[in-house]
Motif scaffolding. Structure first.
Motif, PDB file in Angstrom:
ATOM      1  N   ILE A 463      25.636  -8.194   8.386  1.00 45.01           N
ATOM      2  CA  ILE A 463      24.590  -7.753   9.310  1.00 45.01           C
ATOM      3  C   ILE A 463      24.027  -6.395   8.868  1.00 45.01           C
ATOM      4  N   LEU A 494      17.702  -8.914  10.216  1.00 41.94           N
ATOM      5  CA  LEU A 494      18.701  -9.024  11.284  1.00 41.94           C
ATOM      6  C   LEU A 494      18.694 -10.414  11.910  1.00 41.94           C
ATOM      7  N   LEU A 498      21.697 -13.113  11.740  1.00 48.46           N
ATOM      8  CA  LEU A 498      22.402 -13.460  12.974  1.00 48.46           C
ATOM      9  C   LEU A 498      22.301 -14.956  13.262  1.00 48.46           C
TER      10      LEU A 498
END
Lengths: 573, 85
Positions: A463, A494, A498
């Motif tokens: 991340i 991001l 994710l």
């Protein structure tokens, strides 16, 4: 003396040492709270950085993964050290010259935008909270093992101690406490490794023992290990049996993530001079390398010792009698992290690669380092020392991460954006509340962690790699990247990372909510950070080139970051 | 602040140095440790091969040398170009 009592004494003594140093060092240094490391020699600072950096993932988890993963798990070794090269060459000196205290502050100033700062805070929170889940897993394993309780009880006790430790504060800012933690953890790691290396190979240095000769068989240690594991049906220890692409991306992800993790970066903001930022990355890596070059020896030797415990004398036709199993096995069975089931009812323990006949039905990789000295039959004080070392590693990093989380919420978000006139007292309150919330979230998710400690931590690195590293790098090395580019880049990196992680590990790591199974091109969720970083770079470039020119004063700011001359003390608080 | 031309030469020298270091960085880890390992299989190191050694020991040692070399060389460059603190 009972092992249990000895563990409590040694762990208690180590805690007393940290608290003692904290109180002693605190008297004269409260004003320097935020400037940890100023006026401290780069070597000492490097040691403290190493303690801050090496977590439960490095200490408790990594060697266990190496033991059972063999060659391909070398990606942890290269990934978690190679990032320091990126940090030292590409970020540390320039961020020091910039002279502020937090990563979102840099992003907000360089990209002249509060929105960019908020997005950076979100990226920081996503990476840091995931990282804390990994620490909680390690803390849970350590406490359950040493108090002989279940993993979940151990986790809650650990969470309580982390909360007291971090919320009371101060610990993180005091370099000498971290130096003490480094000393405890490095002794705890290397002493059993030296003993075991001597037992197995006669070599004093585990780094040489790994490539030395196995005394009992006269073969090279790794050749012996390859022979034994293949007899049991496992893959050869030294062979490469997974996808090369995945290994490359996984390694890259950890390296880039190392250079993008806020709690590591901030250590270089506050060294006295730009030149010191360059040196201290090197010294930190020296102290990290002592553990990282020992870990592969610990892993290989633990695997061999575990097998010779189950098959005494290395004869695979003569497994261990169930009744005769050593105490350490019974202790770990009590935690639920080790399970043995006599499937064929012959009263013996078979350990094989075949699911149907394997009787070691659960073997959590994260217990290997802690169980290692007992497996090798080392003296009780060594076993107790390892417990203390594991806790030092997990606590120092968890505290550092919680500090980064709370400063992002209170300093960057509340004071920096929403309420600049907040009183100091309320700011402190917000910091503590955000720490507690982070601990509770991490502990609940830690009850069913999305992997072994090192794997969870690897997700956090992915991340950070996909969201923060690219924009910080571009902010220094390219004047063309503007606020639109940076915001779009961070969000793209991001969100893509994710989504990929949640697809395989469940929405917000909640078990049972995963919706994908076979990884695309064999890229595991832990390895996706490198792809996310590339997406971030591309989006930032394309969007910046399609929008306005960076303002002149920002271009000047970039010019001034690039030369050491004129670096003042860090400011911003 | 140093004059523009000197800091440009300084920045170019810095970029060149970074490039050299990063090539070595990638070569020992991604190269010898992973992608080129099959080519190093013939070179035996204590029960394993040179690629295995680079993946578990060698790359880390090279990383250390690289960081210290860069720090030493950059501090020299700072002085040569008159941009030291």
């Amino acid at each position: 003396m009972e092992q249990y009592t000895l563990n409590i004494i040694v762990v208690g003594l180590s805690f007393a040492l940290y608290v003692g140093i904290a109180i002693w060092a605190r008297a004269g240094s409260t004003s320097e709270f935020y400037a940890a490391g100023r006026g401290v020699h780069p070597v000492v600072n490097g040691m403290a950085t190493a303690a801050d950096w090496m977590s439960a993932a490095s200490f408790i988890s990594m060697a266990g993964l190496l033991a059972f993963g063999g060659y391909q798990t070398s990606l942890f070794l290269m990934g978690w050290t190679g990032g320091y090269v990126l940090l030292a060459l590409l970020l540390a000196p320039y961020l020091r010259k910039f002279g502020k205290y937090t990563v979102p502050e840099f992003v907000g100033d360089r990209f002249y935008s509060k929105a960019a700062r908020i997005v950076a805070v979100i990226c920081l929170l996503a990476a840091s909270i995931t990282y804390v889940i990994g620490q909680m897993k390690g803390v849970g394993v350590a406490f359950s093992g040493f108090l002989n309780i279940s993993y979940s009880t151990g986790l809650w006790i650990g969470a309580g101690i982390v909360a007291v430790y971090a919320v009371l504060g101060g610990m993180k800012g005091i370099t000498y406490t971290q130096v003490a933690q480094y000393v405890v953890l490095i002794f705890a790691y290397t002493i059993p490794a030296i003993f075991i290396s001597l037992q197995l190979t006669g070599n004093f240095l585990p780094q040489l023992g790994l490539f030395g000769t196995h005394l009992e068989s006269g073969q090279p240690l790794l050749a012996k290990l390859d022979e034994v594991v293949t007899q049991l049906g496992f893959n050869q220890y030294t062979a490469h049996t997974t996808s090369t692409l995945n290994m490359v991306l996984y390694t890259a992800s950890l390296m880039i993530g190392t250079a993008g993790l806020p709690h590591v970066i901030v250590r270089f903001f506050t060294v006295p001079r730009v030149a010191d930022a360059r040196w201290s990355a090197g010294w930190a890596l020296v102290f990290i390398a002592i553990l990282y070059t020992t870990a592969p020896a610990v892993g290989a030797m633990a695997r061999l010792n575990f097998i010779t415990t189950v098959y005494p004398g290395g004869d695979i036709t003569q497994p261990l009698e169930l009744e005769a199993r050593p105490n350490w096995m019974k202790n770990w069975e009590a935690t639920g992290l080790l399970a043995i089931e006599d499937k064929n009812g012959d009263g013996k323990i078979e350990f094989t690669a075949d699911e149907a006949t394997n009787e070691v039905t659960k073997l959590d990789r994260d217990i290997m380092v802690l169980a290692n000295p007992e497996i090798a039959g080392l003296p009780g004080w060594v076993i107790a020392l390892v417990v203390a070392g594991g806790l030092a590693a997990a606590l120092s990093t968890a505290a550092g991460l919680l500090m980064a989380i709370s400063s992002a919420v209170s300093h960057d978000l509340i004071k920096g954006v929403f309420n600049p006139n907040i009183s100091e007292k309320s700011e402190l309150m917000a910091a503590r509340v955000s720490m507690l919330v982070a601990i509770v979230i991490a502990t609940i998710l830690g009850l069913n962690p999305p992997g072994f400690a090192a794997q969870v931590v690897a997700l956090a690195f992915g991340i950070a790699a996909a969201s923060l590293f690219p924009v910080i790098l571009l902010g220094i090395f390219s004047k063309r990247i503007n606020k639109q580019g940076a915001i779009a880049g961070m969000l793209a990196g991001l969100i893509s990372t994710l989504l990929y992680i949640f697809a395989y590990k469940g929405w917000f790591f909640i078990p049972g909510t995963a919706f994908a199974e076979t990884p695309v091109f064999g890229i595991s969720p832990e390895a996706f950070g490198a792809v996310g970083a590339i997406i971030n770079f591309i989006v930032a470039f394309v969007v910046s080139n399609a929008t306005e020119e960076t303002p002149a004063e920002i271009q000047e700011l970039v010019e001034s970051i690039r030369v050491p001359k004129g670096a003042g003390a860090a400011t911003g608080h | 602040m140093a004059d523009k031309s000197s800091s440009n030469a300084y920045w170019k020298a810095n970029i060149r140095l970074i490039q050299v270091c990063l090539v070595i960085w990638a070569l020992v880890s991604f190269g010898f440790g992973i992608i080129l390992r099959p080519m190093l299989m013939g070179i035996n190191v204590g029960g394993a091969d040179l690629g295995f050694w680079f993946a578990q020991q060698g790359s880390i040692l090279v990383f250390l040398v690289l960081i210290f070399f860069y720090a030493w060389r950059m501090n020299q460059l700072d002085r040569e170009h008159g941009v030291e603190e």
